[in-house]
Design a protein around this motif. Structure first.
Motif, PDB file in Angstrom:
ATOM      1  N   LYS A 603      47.462  37.060  38.754  1.00  0.00           N
ATOM      2  CA  LYS A 603      45.704  35.891  40.028  1.00  0.00           C
ATOM      3  C   LYS A 603      44.993  37.355  40.897  1.00  0.00           C
ATOM      4  O   LYS A 603      44.371  37.053  40.569  1.00  0.00           O
ATOM      5  CB  LYS A 603      46.721  34.171  40.012  1.00  0.00           C
ATOM      6  CG  LYS A 603      45.336  33.631  40.408  1.00  0.00           C
ATOM      7  CD  LYS A 603      45.980  32.512  41.054  1.00  0.00           C
ATOM      8  CE  LYS A 603      45.303  31.058  40.911  1.00  0.00           C
ATOM      9  NZ  LYS A 603      45.077  30.017  41.095  1.00  0.00           N
ATOM     10  N   LYS A 605      45.397  39.999  40.968  1.00  0.00           N
ATOM     11  CA  LYS A 605      44.804  40.713  41.335  1.00  0.00           C
ATOM     12  C   LYS A 605      43.675  40.487  40.270  1.00  0.00           C
ATOM     13  O   LYS A 605      42.430  41.649  40.598  1.00  0.00           O
ATOM     14  CB  LYS A 605      45.887  42.107  40.064  1.00  0.00           C
ATOM     15  CG  LYS A 605      45.031  42.956  39.333  1.00  0.00           C
ATOM     16  CD  LYS A 605      45.964  43.729  38.385  1.00  0.00           C
ATOM     17  CE  LYS A 605      45.580  45.256  37.751  1.00  0.00           C
ATOM     18  NZ  LYS A 605      46.344  45.272  36.567  1.00  0.00           N
ATOM     19  N   ASP A 606      43.497  39.543  38.946  1.00  0.00           N
ATOM     20  CA  ASP A 606      42.145  39.086  38.697  1.00  0.00           C
ATOM     21  C   ASP A 606      40.922  38.888  39.881  1.00  0.00           C
ATOM     22  O   ASP A 606      39.979  39.247  39.494  1.00  0.00           O
ATOM     23  CB  ASP A 606      42.875  37.905  37.747  1.00  0.00           C
ATOM     24  CG  ASP A 606      43.601  38.161  36.807  1.00  0.00           C
ATOM     25  OD1 ASP A 606      43.405  39.640  36.261  1.00  0.00           O
ATOM     26  OD2 ASP A 606      43.622  37.614  35.825  1.00  0.00           O
ATOM     27  N   GLU A 607      41.507  37.998  41.051  1.00  0.00           N
ATOM     28  CA  GLU A 607      40.522  37.811  41.981  1.00  0.00           C
ATOM     29  C   GLU A 607      40.178  38.672  42.011  1.00  0.00           C
ATOM     30  O   GLU A 607      38.772  39.180  42.699  1.00  0.00           O
ATOM     31  CB  GLU A 607      41.792  36.638  42.834  1.00  0.00           C
ATOM     32  CG  GLU A 607      40.320  35.744  43.481  1.00  0.00           C
ATOM     33  CD  GLU A 607      41.710  35.055  44.565  1.00  0.00           C
ATOM     34  OE1 GLU A 607      40.588  34.487  45.740  1.00  0.00           O
ATOM     35  OE2 GLU A 607      42.428  34.941  44.332  1.00  0.00           O
ATOM     36  N   GLU A 609      40.103  41.710  41.208  1.00  0.00           N
ATOM     37  CA  GLU A 609      38.515  42.512  39.846  1.00  0.00           C
ATOM     38  C   GLU A 609      37.751  41.586  40.285  1.00  0.00           C
ATOM     39  O   GLU A 609      36.611  42.533  40.472  1.00  0.00           O
ATOM     40  CB  GLU A 609      39.474  42.488  39.387  1.00  0.00           C
ATOM     41  CG  GLU A 609      40.398  43.499  39.172  1.00  0.00           C
ATOM     42  CD  GLU A 609      41.489  43.416  37.280  1.00  0.00           C
ATOM     43  OE1 GLU A 609      40.375  42.981  35.913  1.00  0.00           O
ATOM     44  OE2 GLU A 609      42.852  44.389  37.163  1.00  0.00           O
ATOM     45  N   ALA A 610      37.533  40.025  40.220  1.00  0.00           N
ATOM     46  CA  ALA A 610      36.790  39.378  40.459  1.00  0.00           C
ATOM     47  C   ALA A 610      35.637  39.384  41.687  1.00  0.00           C
ATOM     48  O   ALA A 610      34.535  39.338  42.020  1.00  0.00           O
ATOM     49  CB  ALA A 610      37.314  37.967  40.300  1.00  0.00           C
ATOM     50  N   GLN A 611      36.722  39.901  42.343  1.00  0.00           N
ATOM     51  CA  GLN A 611      35.862  39.816  43.835  1.00  0.00           C
ATOM     52  C   GLN A 611      35.442  41.219  43.667  1.00  0.00           C
ATOM     53  O   GLN A 611      34.316  41.490  44.502  1.00  0.00           O
ATOM     54  CB  GLN A 611      37.083  39.528  45.339  1.00  0.00           C
ATOM     55  CG  GLN A 611      36.945  38.332  45.010  1.00  0.00           C
ATOM     56  CD  GLN A 611      36.205  37.587  45.889  1.00  0.00           C
ATOM     57  OE1 GLN A 611      34.766  38.055  46.616  1.00  0.00           O
ATOM     58  NE2 GLN A 611      36.676  36.383  45.795  1.00  0.00           N
ATOM     59  N   LYS A 612      35.809  42.200  43.450  1.00  0.00           N
ATOM     60  CA  LYS A 612      35.442  43.634  43.367  1.00  0.00           C
ATOM     61  C   LYS A 612      33.776  43.563  42.324  1.00  0.00           C
ATOM     62  O   LYS A 612      32.794  43.901  43.101  1.00  0.00           O
ATOM     63  CB  LYS A 612      36.616  44.435  42.967  1.00  0.00           C
ATOM     64  CG  LYS A 612      36.097  45.999  42.740  1.00  0.00           C
ATOM     65  CD  LYS A 612      37.188  46.805  41.864  1.00  0.00           C
ATOM     66  CE  LYS A 612      37.084  48.760  41.606  1.00  0.00           C
ATOM     67  NZ  LYS A 612      37.662  49.282  41.163  1.00  0.00           N
ATOM     68  N   LYS A 613      34.329  43.049  40.986  1.00  0.00           N
ATOM     69  CA  LYS A 613      33.176  42.935  40.717  1.00  0.00           C
ATOM     70  C   LYS A 613      31.870  41.867  41.510  1.00  0.00           C
ATOM     71  O   LYS A 613      31.125  42.760  41.536  1.00  0.00           O
ATOM     72  CB  LYS A 613      33.429  42.191  38.972  1.00  0.00           C
ATOM     73  CG  LYS A 613      31.818  41.723  38.569  1.00  0.00           C
ATOM     74  CD  LYS A 613      33.105  41.237  36.456  1.00  0.00           C
ATOM     75  CE  LYS A 613      31.505  41.705  36.099  1.00  0.00           C
ATOM     76  NZ  LYS A 613      32.650  40.782  34.880  1.00  0.00           N
ATOM     77  N   ILE A 614      32.698  41.103  42.571  1.00  0.00           N
ATOM     78  CA  ILE A 614      31.079  40.781  42.840  1.00  0.00           C
ATOM     79  C   ILE A 614      30.928  41.320  44.143  1.00  0.00           C
ATOM     80  O   ILE A 614      29.466  41.515  44.105  1.00  0.00           O
ATOM     81  CB  ILE A 614      32.017  39.116  43.328  1.00  0.00           C
ATOM     82  CG1 ILE A 614      31.856  38.419  42.560  1.00  0.00           C
ATOM     83  CG2 ILE A 614      30.908  38.698  44.883  1.00  0.00           C
ATOM     84  CD1 ILE A 614      33.360  36.916  43.234  1.00  0.00           C
ATOM     85  N   GLU A 616      30.250  44.451  43.709  1.00  0.00           N
ATOM     86  CA  GLU A 616      29.949  45.496  42.804  1.00  0.00           C
ATOM     87  C   GLU A 616      28.797  44.521  42.808  1.00  0.00           C
ATOM     88  O   GLU A 616      27.459  45.320  43.208  1.00  0.00           O
ATOM     89  CB  GLU A 616      30.427  45.985  42.151  1.00  0.00           C
ATOM     90  CG  GLU A 616      31.602  47.107  41.843  1.00  0.00           C
ATOM     91  CD  GLU A 616      32.263  47.228  40.364  1.00  0.00           C
ATOM     92  OE1 GLU A 616      32.263  46.855  40.259  1.00  0.00           O
ATOM     93  OE2 GLU A 616      32.914  48.343  40.916  1.00  0.00           O
ATOM     94  N   GLU A 617      28.224  43.620  42.191  1.00  0.00           N
ATOM     95  CA  GLU A 617      27.508  43.085  42.028  1.00  0.00           C
ATOM     96  C   GLU A 617      26.409  42.481  43.268  1.00  0.00           C
ATOM     97  O   GLU A 617      25.257  42.754  43.856  1.00  0.00           O
ATOM     98  CB  GLU A 617      27.364  41.140  41.699  1.00  0.00           C
ATOM     99  CG  GLU A 617      28.223  41.910  40.013  1.00  0.00           C
ATOM    100  CD  GLU A 617      28.482  40.350  39.683  1.00  0.00           C
ATOM    101  OE1 GLU A 617      28.446  39.118  40.557  1.00  0.00           O
ATOM    102  OE2 GLU A 617      28.324  40.067  38.038  1.00  0.00           O
TER     103      GLU A 617
END
Length: 630
Positions: A603, A605-607, A609-614, A616-617
């Motif tokens: 979870k 990691k998923d978060e 990665e989500a945070q990473k994506k955010i 990055e965004e």
């Protein structure tokens, strides 16, 4: 000294004693010391021949002679050592021989006797000795005469009168029977023939009484007796009457009379005495009447020492008196000197002899002499007459008057030996000890004899310890002989048989007890061995049981330990199981937690990665904004 007048009967005798004093002053020392005779007799009484040496009682013979003349009997009574015998020998008899008593004349035959252990036989022998024909007779004839006179005396109460009638040397002769030491009559328990003293004494007193009572034959009786025995006379009524009617209580010497008794013999002997010694002697003598023989002995010793050691015309002085031990020690020292001259064997004979010659005086304060024939002494001492004679000669040689008869008289088996005076028993320490020993020995023998008589009658049993042991010790120590025992009780053989029988019976009883004890001991030993074996076996069993018990206890302890170990292991296993279960639970929990954590990690990691994506965004937005800003 004063002039003294002596009245006897119808005449008077005048003695000028001033001549003695004059002679004392004029005397010169003798050139030859050894030739000077000793004027003092010592312990023994004065003899009739020594009346010229007898001083101090001048004038006292009158009353005795008057009583003797009026009553034909007189008893001279006094304390021991008061000089009764010397008074009669030197004060009365010389006057009779001198014929101064005109009532009786001068023809006298004086018969001196002593009761001893056989008064009648002694009286008969004294009667014979006063006869000249008897003195020169051969021994066999003497024995015949003695037997005749003894039988005559015992035949009736007039036996003495008849015996004197047959032995008188002349019709007009007066006879004086002088019984010296009359108290011996009351002391000796048995006569030589075994007749009781009571019968013998009664017969003897009857002889004297009848002789004094009758008028046909001129017989006069005089006795000397110690005053402490006067009560014993009451058992003889006739004698009591005579004593009440005619007795003379010898008075105590005054200081002046004692002075005369000292200086008189010295003056007659040709000597002088220093005044200071005279005073010392009188002071030492004091008021004790029994000290007179002690004084005579001390003066005899002092005189001899003075003769041997005087210097020039030196008088007898204190140094001579003190050299012999004074009055207190002179007699004991003198007796010890004689005793020390003896061999060891002779000392044993001496001890037996003096025990035979003396006797402890029951209720009396003093002991008494016991005259005994030399042959009897030898039998008592279990020795020969010759050996006894040697001892007697040692004690009666010149300068020693400790035993009678005096030196110069030939000794035979029949000679009567006697100590010179009772004072020897009071002064000589050795003799006092012997007298006490003899008294204890006699008491032991009398007890033994009485017990044997009771046993013979069946009234008592044999002796046993401690009485038996005491009697055996007495017999072994004293070694009594028949001759010694018969003086006190004739049943000597019976007494010794009783003692031996008692001893053997006790020894037999002891042997039986020892045998029984041995048998009992043997049985006891066997039983003890069996019991010991059983005990050993029992001990072995006990030891085995103890060993087994110890081993069981040990095994029990081991089992307990193993059990404890098992329980502990079981507990540990339970604990391990519980721990494993806990670990399993923990592991499952950990697994669950790991799963959760994995889920959370996924979870996250998923978060992430989500945070990473955010991010990055956001970075892209930022860059965009940046670019826009530009």
């Amino acid at each position: 000294m004063s002039e003294t007048t002596t009245k006897t009967g119808l005449t008077t005798e005048t003695t000028d004693l001033n001549s003695v004093k004059k002679e004392e002053k004029e005397v010169k020392p003798q050139p030859n010391k050894k030739s000077v005779p000793n004027p003092f007799p010592g312990l023994r009484p004065f003899d009739v021949e020594e009346s010229h040496l007898f001083f101090g009682r001048e004038g006292q013979s009158d009353e005795v002679l008057m009583k003797l003349t009026d009553n034909k009997f007189v008893a001279v009574i006094g304390a021991s050592g008061s000089g009764k015998s010397s008074f009669l020998y030197c004060g009365v008899i010389p006057i009779l021989y001198g014929g101064f008593n005109t009532t009786t004349g001068s023809n006298w035959n004086v018969v001196v006797t002593r009761p001893g252990s056989s008064p009648i036989d002694n009286l008969g022998e004294s009667l014979l000795k006063s006869n000249v024909d008897y003195v020169v007779a051969d021994p066999e004839e003497k024995q015949v005469r003695k037997k005749i006179v003894s039988t005559l005396l015992r035949s009736s109460s007039l036996g003495l009168v008849e015996a004197i009638s047959q032995t008188k040397s002349s019709i007009n002769q007066n006879v004086l029977i002088l019984v010296d030491q009359f108290e011996e009559l009351f002391r000796f328990k048995k006569s030589e023939e075994g007749t009781s003293t009571i019968n013998e004494s009664l017969a003897f007193v009857n002889l004297l009484s009848e002789a004094a009572r009758q008028k046909e034959v001129p017989i006069y009786i005089a006795i000397t007796m110690r005053s402490d025995f006067i009560g014993d006379c009451a058992q003889f009524p006739e004698l009591t009457k005579y004593i009440n009617d005619s007795h003379y209580l010898i008075p105590q010497m005054t200081r002046e009379q004692k002075r005369l008794a000292i200086i008189g013999p010295i003056a007659v002997g040709g000597g002088k005495i220093a005044p200071r010694l005279l005073q010392q002697l009188l002071n030492d003598l004091g008021d004790n009447p029994d000290q007179l023989p002690i004084m005579q002995h001390a003066l005899m010793r002092t005189w001899s020492y003075w003769i041997d050691h005087k210097e020039g015309e030196e008088p007898i002085d204190l140094r001579h008196y003190e050299a012999i031990g004074r009055m207190e020690e002179a007699l004991s020292q003198h007796a010890n000197e004689a005793y020390d001259d003896l061999t060891e064997k002779q000392k044993e004979i001496c001890q037996a002899m003096f025990k035979a010659l003396t006797e402890k005086g029951g209720e009396s304060a003093h002991g008494i002499r016991r005259p005994t024939r030399l042959g009897v002494i030898a039998a008592i001492a279990n020795t020969t007459d010759e050996e006894v004679m040697k001892v007697v000669e040692t004690f009666r040689k010149p300068g020693r008057s400790l035993l009678m008869p005096p030196t110069g008289i030939q000794l035979t088996s029949n000679t009567v030996i006697d100590i010179s005076h009772e004072s020897l028993m009071r002064i000589w320490v050795k003799l006092k000890m012997w007298v006490e020993e003899e008294s204890e020995s006699v008491q032991m023998y009398i007890r033994l004899s009485e017990a044997s008589a009771m046993y013979q009658l069946g009234k008592t049993g044999l002796w046993r310890p401690p009485d038996l042991q005491v009697a055996v010790n007495w017999h072994d120590k004293n070694k009594p002989t028949l001759d010694w025992a018969q003086r006190y009780d004739p049943a000597f053989e019976r007494a010794i048989v009783f003692l031996d029988t008692s001893k053997k019976a006790f020894e037999t009883e002891q042997r039986i007890k020892e045998m029984m004890q041995k048998r009992t001991l043997k049985r006891t030993r066997i039983v003890a061995l069996i019991m010991a074996f059983l005990a050993i076996m029992a001990i072995g069993v006990v030891i085995w049981a103890i060993t087994q018990k110890v081993e069981a206890e040990k095994q029990k302890d081991l089992a307990k330990k193993e059990k404890d170990k098992a329980v502990l292991a079981q507990n540990e296993a339970v604990l391990a199981q519980k721990e494993a279960e806990n670990q399993k639970i923990i592991a499952e929990k950990a697994k669950d937690e790991a799963v959760i954590a994995k889920d959370e990690a996924v979870k996250a990691k998923d978060e992430a990665e989500a945070q990473k994506k955010i991010a990055e965004e956001q970075t892209i937005e930022a860059n965009h904004q940046k670019d826009l800003a530009k």
